[in-house]
Design an enzyme around this catalytic site. Structure first.
Site, PDB file in Angstrom:
ATOM      1  N   CYS A 346      38.325  43.007  43.861  1.00  0.00           N
ATOM      2  CA  CYS A 346      39.353  43.636  44.470  1.00  0.00           C
ATOM      3  C   CYS A 346      38.868  44.909  45.101  1.00  0.00           C
ATOM      4  O   CYS A 346      38.051  44.771  45.793  1.00  0.00           O
ATOM      5  CB  CYS A 346      40.423  43.571  43.563  1.00  0.00           C
ATOM      6  SG  CYS A 346      42.083  43.738  44.608  1.00  0.00           S
ATOM      7  N   HIS A 475      41.408  38.168  40.984  1.00  0.00           N
ATOM      8  CA  HIS A 475      41.674  38.810  39.637  1.00  0.00           C
ATOM      9  C   HIS A 475      41.624  37.505  38.613  1.00  0.00           C
ATOM     10  O   HIS A 475      42.200  36.600  39.088  1.00  0.00           O
ATOM     11  CB  HIS A 475      42.941  39.579  39.552  1.00  0.00           C
ATOM     12  CG  HIS A 475      43.128  40.679  40.253  1.00  0.00           C
ATOM     13  ND1 HIS A 475      41.968  41.843  39.813  1.00  0.00           N
ATOM     14  CD2 HIS A 475      43.544  41.094  41.495  1.00  0.00           C
ATOM     15  CE1 HIS A 475      42.414  42.964  40.746  1.00  0.00           C
ATOM     16  NE2 HIS A 475      43.213  42.294  41.566  1.00  0.00           N
TER      17      HIS A 475
END
Length: 539
Positions: A346, A475
């Site tokens: 991310c 994630h």
């Protein structure tokens, strides 16, 4: 008029007292005893978040508590989420969607709206279950904040909840904290407190009896239990404080030939979703440690740049610490034979690129463009639209995330069982995305390959051709047992170690939640708790 749903609430004398874990424990105990139960936290301030099946965002702790109840994650469980993006401001998320960035005074003015949303969410959720377990935040006795409280006693009053005040005895001073908290509460707030629970105790609990008498004599409230220090629960840490404490002070290097992999997490001021490392921490041949300076890096097998709520600000922090230069120096120029594998997730993935542009001032109050670390030839442009979605993907055939240097990519041989470690059909991975911005490969800026793809072929991760550097928005990428073990075995081969060749640690929260419930059930007077709730024990 219908009676309110029975409700138990865990509040604490301080942050990190163990409220989140104990809330999960009571959720699982009630579930085991035959009740339909749901968790609730009116307002959570956290950078660990989770995405529901319908693309809404809430605190990660409530996702774990939902698992304790064996419920799908529901945004009503955490209607207000604050995600700090500076020392004085946060992104405010209400019912799963961002409503804007606010500084402290702005949010104070907005709180009546937030509390309305919290009460409505609670009432709706409580109507669906037999019993609710609420979690407070920080301490209910912060006298400078009580007038604007929506998460502690104000929520307890709305829910008509029985409050258990939790104290962390491991830190010392717990009895003074309990008495002091009660002294600072208003009379109506004290009336909501049903008793005390001590948490994280090590030693002989019978030695605490004299203190019970003193504290109960001063407050009129009983002690309902002493929960022992629980080692290796296998559950996510509740906040970055406990996470950093757990991983701080690890040795900077794993001894050569010791058979353990050394994986480094680069600490960031606004680190988010550090739970991405939880599954790796469960592996018996892995040591995970947090580093903040180049001197702490050592010679790890892999370096992970985690998510961030302020990517550009945290990139500047890496530069000021000398970490940016150190990471780039570790990117070996000889095809990755010597340097560690570097992974970005991310925000960390965005930092690894060549350029980060924020033309709309999403992360600050002005537009800006900054050079990234240059580890991957990709460019990220921030945008006001926030991507919130669950994602399923597959690794590209033969790719294990540790590079061709170990001979683990197609056509390279490699021995050590490497070919078997990277299946031709690829590994399935599942997770969720939470980010502002779109990342694209640079045209003519250097070779970059897709290493993860969704079912429709859309890229979900990129890697350098030598495989030493890769990144993804996903994630939870390491939660997949097969991919995690394949990646670790590829790292082992890079080190000259034999691969394990099989899954040895399964990332499954359910058995851990049962172990937690058993420990808390044995430490707390559950008969008293059920009498407070007006419910008979079932089992």
């Amino acid at each position: 008029m219908k009676s309110p749903t029975p409700a138990l609430m865990l509040q604490g004398t301080s942050s990190n007292a163990g409220k989140s874990i104990l809330t999960a424990a009571f959720c699982r105990i009630l579930l085991q005893d035959g009740y339909r139960v749901a968790p609730f936290k009116a307002q959570n301030m956290a950078l660990n978040s989770h995405v529901t099946a319908d693309g809404l965002e809430l605190g990660r702790a409530q996702a774990v508590q939902a698992a304790a109840c064996r419920l799908d994650v529901d945004v009503r469980m955490n209607p207000v989420l604050l995600k700090p993006n500076s020392d004085t401001g946060s992104q405010v998320v209400v019912m799963g969607r961002p409503v804007g960035n606010m500084r402290v005074r702005e949010y104070m003015a907005y709180k009546p709206v937030a509390f309305d949303a919290a009460r409505a969410a609670y009432d709706s959720l409580a109507a669906d279950v037999d019993v609710m377990v609420l979690e407070g935040a920080g301490s209910p006795a912060e006298v400078n904040l009580k007038a604007h409280d929506i998460v502690n006693m104000a929520m307890a009053r709305h829910a008509e909840a029985k409050v258990l005040l939790v104290g962390d005895i491991d830190r010392g001073g717990v009895f003074a904290s309990l008495v002091g908290t009660m002294e600072l509460l208003d009379p109506w707030e004290r009336d909501l407190v049903a008793g005390f629970v001590l948490n994280k105790f090590r030693g002989d609990a019978t030695l605490l009896s004299p203190a019970y008498d003193v504290v109960t004599g001063r407050t009129g409230k009983p002690f309902l239990g002493v929960v022992p220090w629980l080692h290796d629960l296998g559950l996510p840490d509740e906040d970055s404080v406990s996470f950093r404490e757990t991983l701080a002070g690890r040795a900077p290097d794993v001894p050569a030939g010791g058979g353990m992999l050394d994986i480094v997490l680069v600490d960031l001021p606004h680190i988010s979703n550090f739970t991405d490392l939880d599954a790796l921490r469960r592996e018996p041949d892995v040591a995970v440690r947090v580093v903040r300076s180049p001197e702490q890096l050592g010679s790890p097998d892999a370096i992970i740049l985690p998510g961030s709520k302020n990517t550009l600000g945290d990139l500047a922090a890496l530069r000021s610490r000398g970490m940016a230069e150190a990471l780039c120096a570790l990117r070996s120029a000889d095809g990755g034979h010597l340097g560690p594998v570097i992974v970005g997730i991310c925000g960390g993935f965005q930092m690894m690129g060549r350029l980060l542009a924020d033309p709309q001032g999403v992360e600050s109050d002005h537009a800006r463009t900054e050079a990234g670390l240059g580890l991957l030839p990709v460019t990220t442009e921030m945008g006001s639209a926030k991507v919130l979605r669950r994602t399923s993907a597959k690794t590209v055939s033969g790719w294990c995330g540790a590079g061709v240097a170990a001979g683990l990519m197609p056509g390279t041989g490699g021995g050590h069982g490497g070919a078997e470690a990277c299946p031709g059909e690829g590994y399935a991975v599942h997770g969720y995305e939470i980010h502002h911005g779109v990342t694209t490969p640079d045209a003519g800026g250097g070779a970059v390959l897709v290493c993860l793809h969704e079912s429709d072929g859309s890229p979900a991760g990129w890697t350098t051709p030598d495989g030493q550097v890769w990144g993804t928005y996903l994630h939870g990428v390491f939660d997949a047992d097969g991919f995690r073990r394949g990646w670790l075995d590829a790292l082992r081969v890079r080190r000259g170690l034999e691969p394990v060749g099989r899954i040895v640690a399964r990332y499954d929260l359910d058995p851990a939640l049962d172990r937690l419930a058993d420990a808390v059930r044995g430490a707390v007077d559950m008969t008293h708790v059920y009498s407070l709730l007006g419910l008979p024990p079932q089992g």
